[in-house]
Design an enzyme around this catalytic site. Structure first.
Site, PDB file in Angstrom:
ATOM      1  N   LYS A 176       0.803  -1.112   0.093  1.00 33.70           N
ATOM      2  CA  LYS A 176      -0.024  -0.077   0.266  1.00 33.70           C
ATOM      3  C   LYS A 176       0.802   1.299   0.025  1.00 33.70           C
ATOM      4  O   LYS A 176       1.511   1.655   1.095  1.00 33.70           O
ATOM      5  CB  LYS A 176      -0.938   0.089   1.173  1.00 33.70           C
ATOM      6  CG  LYS A 176      -1.977   1.270   0.868  1.00 33.70           C
ATOM      7  CD  LYS A 176      -2.812   1.908   2.358  1.00 33.70           C
ATOM      8  CE  LYS A 176      -2.052   2.808   2.992  1.00 33.70           C
ATOM      9  NZ  LYS A 176      -1.858   3.829   2.080  1.00 33.70           N
ATOM     10  N   GLU A 179      -1.514   7.270  -0.124  1.00 31.68           N
ATOM     11  CA  GLU A 179      -2.512   7.942  -1.009  1.00 31.68           C
ATOM     12  C   GLU A 179      -1.969   9.036  -1.593  1.00 31.68           C
ATOM     13  O   GLU A 179      -2.734   9.534  -2.574  1.00 31.68           O
ATOM     14  CB  GLU A 179      -3.680   8.211  -0.163  1.00 31.68           C
ATOM     15  CG  GLU A 179      -3.574   9.004   1.089  1.00 31.68           C
ATOM     16  CD  GLU A 179      -2.885   8.372   2.400  1.00 31.68           C
ATOM     17  OE1 GLU A 179      -2.165   7.353   2.110  1.00 31.68           O
ATOM     18  OE2 GLU A 179      -3.645   8.818   3.417  1.00 31.68           O
ATOM     19  N   GLY A 229       6.630   5.445   7.777  1.00 32.65           N
ATOM     20  CA  GLY A 229       6.005   6.491   8.201  1.00 32.65           C
ATOM     21  C   GLY A 229       6.234   7.176   9.314  1.00 32.65           C
ATOM     22  O   GLY A 229       7.282   7.180   9.906  1.00 32.65           O
ATOM     23  N   GLY A 230       5.123   7.955   9.670  1.00 30.98           N
ATOM     24  CA  GLY A 230       5.289   8.815  10.979  1.00 30.98           C
ATOM     25  C   GLY A 230       5.268   8.232  12.287  1.00 30.98           C
ATOM     26  O   GLY A 230       4.675   6.963  12.247  1.00 30.98           O
ATOM     27  N   THR A 233       1.388   7.069  13.343  1.00 28.19           N
ATOM     28  CA  THR A 233       1.127   6.102  12.659  1.00 28.19           C
ATOM     29  C   THR A 233       1.917   4.633  12.805  1.00 28.19           C
ATOM     30  O   THR A 233       1.030   3.561  13.038  1.00 28.19           O
ATOM     31  CB  THR A 233       1.114   6.213  11.151  1.00 28.19           C
ATOM     32  OG1 THR A 233       0.764   7.491  10.615  1.00 28.19           O
ATOM     33  CG2 THR A 233       0.293   5.059  10.164  1.00 28.19           C
ATOM     34  N   GLY A 234       3.035   4.836  13.284  1.00 29.87           N
ATOM     35  CA  GLY A 234       3.775   3.640  13.710  1.00 29.87           C
ATOM     36  C   GLY A 234       3.198   2.997  14.919  1.00 29.87           C
ATOM     37  O   GLY A 234       2.984   1.825  15.104  1.00 29.87           O
ATOM     38  N   GLU A 251       9.735   1.806  10.556  1.00 29.21           N
ATOM     39  CA  GLU A 251      10.995   2.761  10.125  1.00 29.21           C
ATOM     40  C   GLU A 251      10.116   4.271  10.497  1.00 29.21           C
ATOM     41  O   GLU A 251       9.072   4.535   9.556  1.00 29.21           O
ATOM     42  CB  GLU A 251      11.170   2.845   9.107  1.00 29.21           C
ATOM     43  CG  GLU A 251      12.111   1.302   8.419  1.00 29.21           C
ATOM     44  CD  GLU A 251      13.274   1.012   9.237  1.00 29.21           C
ATOM     45  OE1 GLU A 251      13.860   2.326   9.674  1.00 29.21           O
ATOM     46  OE2 GLU A 251      13.727   0.235   9.251  1.00 29.21           O
ATOM     47  N   GLU A 391       9.761  16.266  14.529  1.00 26.07           N
ATOM     48  CA  GLU A 391      10.175  16.343  13.145  1.00 26.07           C
ATOM     49  C   GLU A 391       9.175  17.538  12.608  1.00 26.07           C
ATOM     50  O   GLU A 391       8.046  17.216  12.612  1.00 26.07           O
ATOM     51  CB  GLU A 391       9.729  15.006  12.630  1.00 26.07           C
ATOM     52  CG  GLU A 391      10.405  14.859  11.391  1.00 26.07           C
ATOM     53  CD  GLU A 391       9.977  13.432  10.837  1.00 26.07           C
ATOM     54  OE1 GLU A 391       8.693  12.819  11.018  1.00 26.07           O
ATOM     55  OE2 GLU A 391      10.861  12.759  10.276  1.00 26.07           O
TER      56      GLU A 391
HETATM   57  P1  NAD Z   1       2.244   8.653   7.605  1.00 26.70           P
HETATM   58  O1  NAD Z   1       2.489   7.898   8.564  1.00 26.70           O
HETATM   59  O2  NAD Z   1       1.158   9.759   7.473  1.00 26.70           O
HETATM   60  O3  NAD Z   1       1.864   7.524   6.236  1.00 26.70           O
HETATM   61  C1  NAD Z   1       2.854   6.483   6.100  1.00 26.70           C
HETATM   62  C2  NAD Z   1       1.881   5.419   5.270  1.00 26.70           C
HETATM   63  O4  NAD Z   1       0.959   4.761   6.499  1.00 26.70           O
HETATM   64  C3  NAD Z   1       0.815   5.980   4.416  1.00 26.70           C
HETATM   65  O5  NAD Z   1       0.747   5.038   3.426  1.00 26.70           O
HETATM   66  C4  NAD Z   1      -0.416   6.075   4.972  1.00 26.70           C
HETATM   67  O6  NAD Z   1      -1.301   5.759   4.118  1.00 26.70           O
HETATM   68  C5  NAD Z   1      -0.154   4.814   5.835  1.00 26.70           C
HETATM   69  N1  NAD Z   1      -1.394   5.110   6.990  1.00 26.70           N
HETATM   70  C6  NAD Z   1      -1.724   6.134   7.758  1.00 26.70           C
HETATM   71  N2  NAD Z   1      -2.451   5.700   8.843  1.00 26.70           N
HETATM   72  C7  NAD Z   1      -2.405   4.450   8.800  1.00 26.70           C
HETATM   73  C8  NAD Z   1      -3.005   3.452   9.756  1.00 26.70           C
HETATM   74  N3  NAD Z   1      -3.667   3.739  10.929  1.00 26.70           N
HETATM   75  N4  NAD Z   1      -2.635   2.074   9.462  1.00 26.70           N
HETATM   76  C9  NAD Z   1      -2.084   1.726   8.236  1.00 26.70           C
HETATM   77  N5  NAD Z   1      -1.318   2.500   7.490  1.00 26.70           N
HETATM   78  C10 NAD Z   1      -1.593   3.923   7.753  1.00 26.70           C
HETATM   79  O7  NAD Z   1       3.666   9.206   6.967  1.00 26.70           O
HETATM   80  P2  NAD Z   1       4.010  10.288   5.700  1.00 26.70           P
HETATM   81  O8  NAD Z   1       3.504  11.418   6.022  1.00 26.70           O
HETATM   82  O9  NAD Z   1       3.523   9.488   4.607  1.00 26.70           O
HETATM   83  O10 NAD Z   1       5.724   9.942   5.469  1.00 26.70           O
HETATM   84  C11 NAD Z   1       6.403  11.121   6.393  1.00 26.70           C
HETATM   85  C12 NAD Z   1       6.985  10.270   7.656  1.00 26.70           C
HETATM   86  O11 NAD Z   1       7.824   8.992   7.041  1.00 26.70           O
HETATM   87  C13 NAD Z   1       8.102  11.249   8.208  1.00 26.70           C
HETATM   88  O12 NAD Z   1       7.945  10.965   9.717  1.00 26.70           O
HETATM   89  C14 NAD Z   1       9.268  10.477   7.945  1.00 26.70           C
HETATM   90  O13 NAD Z   1      10.156  10.653   8.755  1.00 26.70           O
HETATM   91  C15 NAD Z   1       9.098   9.085   7.746  1.00 26.70           C
HETATM   92  N6  NAD Z   1       9.854   8.352   7.022  1.00 26.70           N
HETATM   93  C16 NAD Z   1      10.820   7.494   7.657  1.00 26.70           C
HETATM   94  C17 NAD Z   1      11.615   6.708   6.909  1.00 26.70           C
HETATM   95  C18 NAD Z   1      12.815   5.915   7.612  1.00 26.70           C
HETATM   96  O14 NAD Z   1      13.551   5.027   6.901  1.00 26.70           O
HETATM   97  N7  NAD Z   1      12.906   5.708   8.900  1.00 26.70           N
HETATM   98  C19 NAD Z   1      11.820   7.031   5.571  1.00 26.70           C
HETATM   99  C20 NAD Z   1      10.909   8.051   4.902  1.00 26.70           C
HETATM  100  C21 NAD Z   1       9.985   8.558   5.551  1.00 26.70           C
END
Ligand code: NAD
Length: 497
Positions: A176, A179, A229-230, A233-234, A251, A391
């Protein structure tokens, strides 16, 4: 995309079950980069079920390693064939410069090449148990059905760090993408099909994580969730997956220090290079990099000159449309994201940080329709400020000052995150001391931002758990099984009755 079906479930391309779509916006000018199908919860469940069937009844998990490796190499060849079209999609969706997108596709290619080689040389481990009649060995088996969730800043690159080892290990999966940036991943799943990935091995859904998340990460048919991701969400994903004790690797974000000792800038040449590396480390991709060096921690004796030189160069960075070769960095990914960055700038000012440069949108009318923001530097910052601890994920550098090595290390570790850090010094012994003392997953000494597919990537602290890339990045997708084979069994003889 644009009328063609975009969900891939069990090898069939489909529209969303309710016909829903979403427009992906080009942040360079607000135009529509593509209209894609938006999966429903029902579609997400169907994708997990298809991956489960492909794992339990399909051939991929037992396909000989040499054939899996050959397929990964074919994917790498096709990536190079389609490099330009994939790069154009990545730039249209993210806003990053075309030059950056091309580097991304080369990096994606090397991840596939690396895992093709690595999986090809893995072998079982024989264990000597001191009994010639016992053959004891540890074998690697695919972990099973994986859910792979990626962010928007490096859409295909982050997804490839998951898909390549998952395929190499013999897993099946549901991918996935964010979006906000689905386009390159859709094209890539078509490319995987062309390379010969069997139906149901790679399933694709796109849509809101908030809507689809629980159906993907909370399904008991899933064996492993790999998420980038963030932090918020993690946390949610870790909680949801815990219900079925599903393994999770997350991550997450970073608030990465870049420590500059005065001895690293004691000649005109080394001073300029230090400025150059700090500048690139934070403002590349307009700061939308998890490992961006957003906290400059500089020795007091050079701080004023250093910040002045940085500000002078930051003001000259050419912000513009990523399709224009003259642009050095593109827009932020969306209007909403720029709102968030602007709110952080306002917060920094209210917290008492000194705005040195930037802090506004570009005035060029040609950029008025895009979500651009100028490189911004705040001096006189400290750990009480949220712009130093949170961040911002935008082009914002904060500056803190130190007077000795111990203070530099303390400041460098003074973060809840622990993804990456940089150290600049001409004193090799000090360099080694400091890099070992820093609690971050990657530490660059006299450099910044580089990585290789062959070395592990991941975070300490709230930057996550698990590792991507390198041997550990493949091990995430493998279960270790110990097989004890007694070729001449004897009664245990423990119970006498
Ligand atoms: P985000 O957490 O908003 O979204 C990431 C993904 O998670 C998207 O595909 C989103 O649709 C999905 N998501 C959102 N809510 C969810 C849920 N409840 N259950 C399952 N999936 C869900 O992050 P973002 O804004 O897309 O990306 C930016 C973040 O990613 C920043 O915090 C950045 O530091 C981090 N990031 C980390 C690394 C790393 O290697 N550590 C690399 C790139 C980005």
């Amino acid at each position: 995309m644009n009328g063609e079906p975009d969900l891939c479930i069990g090898g069939a391309w489909r529209h969303a079950s309710d016909g829903g779509t979403r427009s992906s916006i080009n942040p360079a000018d607000g135009s529509v980069a593509g209209v894609v199908d938006e999966a429903t919860v029902e579609d997400a469940r169907a994708a997990v079920a298809a991956a489960r069937t492909a794992f339990d009844d399909g051939t991929w998990p037992s396909t000989p390693v040499i054939e899996r490796a050959a397929l990964l190499d074919r994917v790498a060849d096709l990536l190079q064939r389609d490099k330009e079209s994939l790069s154009l999609l990545e730039t249209a969706d993210t806003g990053k410069t075309l030059a950056e997108s091309r580097i991304d596709i080369d990096d994606v290619t090397s991840v596939f090449r690396y895992y093709a080689k690595l999986v090809g040389v893995q072998s079982d481990r024989l264990v000597d148990v001191g009994d010639a009649s016992v053959v004891s060995r540890v074998v690697r088996e695919p972990i099973g059905v994986c859910v792979l969730i990626a962010p928007w800043n490096y859409p295909l690159l982050q997804m490839s760090w998951k898909i390549a080892p998952a395929l190499a290990a013999g897993c099946t999966m549901v991918a996935k993408p964010s979006e906000v940036t689905p386009l390159s991943t859709i094209a890539f799943v078509h490319l995987l099909e062309e390379a010969g990935v069997p139906p149901g091995v790679v399933n694709l859904v796109q849509g809101s994580g908030a809507v689809l998340g629980d159906a993907l990460t909370g399904d008991p048919a899933v064996d492993f969730v790999s998420f980038t991701g963030g932090l918020a969400t993690g946390r949610t994903i870790s909680r949801v997956a815990a219900e079925h004790v599903t393994k999770v690797a997350v991550e997450l974000g970073g608030k990465n220090p870049h420590i500059v000792f005065a001895d690293a800038a004691d000649s005109a040449e080394s001073f300029d290079m230090a400025v150059d590396h700090v500048l690139t480390g934070v403002f590349l991709h307009s700061g939308q990099v998890c490992s961006a060096g957003t906290r400059l921690i500089v020795e007091e004796s050079i701080a004023d000159d250093f910040v002045a030189a940085l500000a002078e160069r930051a003001a000259k960075i050419r912000v513009g449309n990523g399709m224009d070769p003259a642009s050095e960095t593109g827009p932020l990914v969306s209007e909403q994201h720029r709102d968030k960055v602007e709110a952080y700038v306002a917060l920094g000012i209210s917290e008492g940080a000194k705005l040195v440069v930037g802090g506004e949108r570009p005035s060029d009318p040609a950029l008025a329709d895009g979500s651009y923001y100028l490189p911004t530097i705040f001096d006189r910052c400290d750990r009480t400020m949220r712009i130093v601890t949170e961040e911002t994920f935008g082009p914002i550098l904060t500056v803190e000052r130190f007077t000795d090595e111990a203070e530099a290390i303390r400041l460098g570790n003074d973060t809840d995150y622990g993804l990456a850090a940089g150290v600049r010094t001409s004193d090799a012994a000090r360099g080694e001391r400091v890099v070992r003392a820093l609690r971050h997953g990657t530490v660059w000494l006299n450099d910044f931002g580089y990585y290789t597919a062959a070395a592990e990537w991941g975070g300490f602290g709230k930057s996550g758990n698990g590792r991507e890339l390198g041997p550990a990045g493949l091990a995430e997708y493998q279960e270790m099984k110990h097989i004890w084979h007694n070729t001449a069994p004897m009664p245990a003889g423990w119970f006498k009755g």
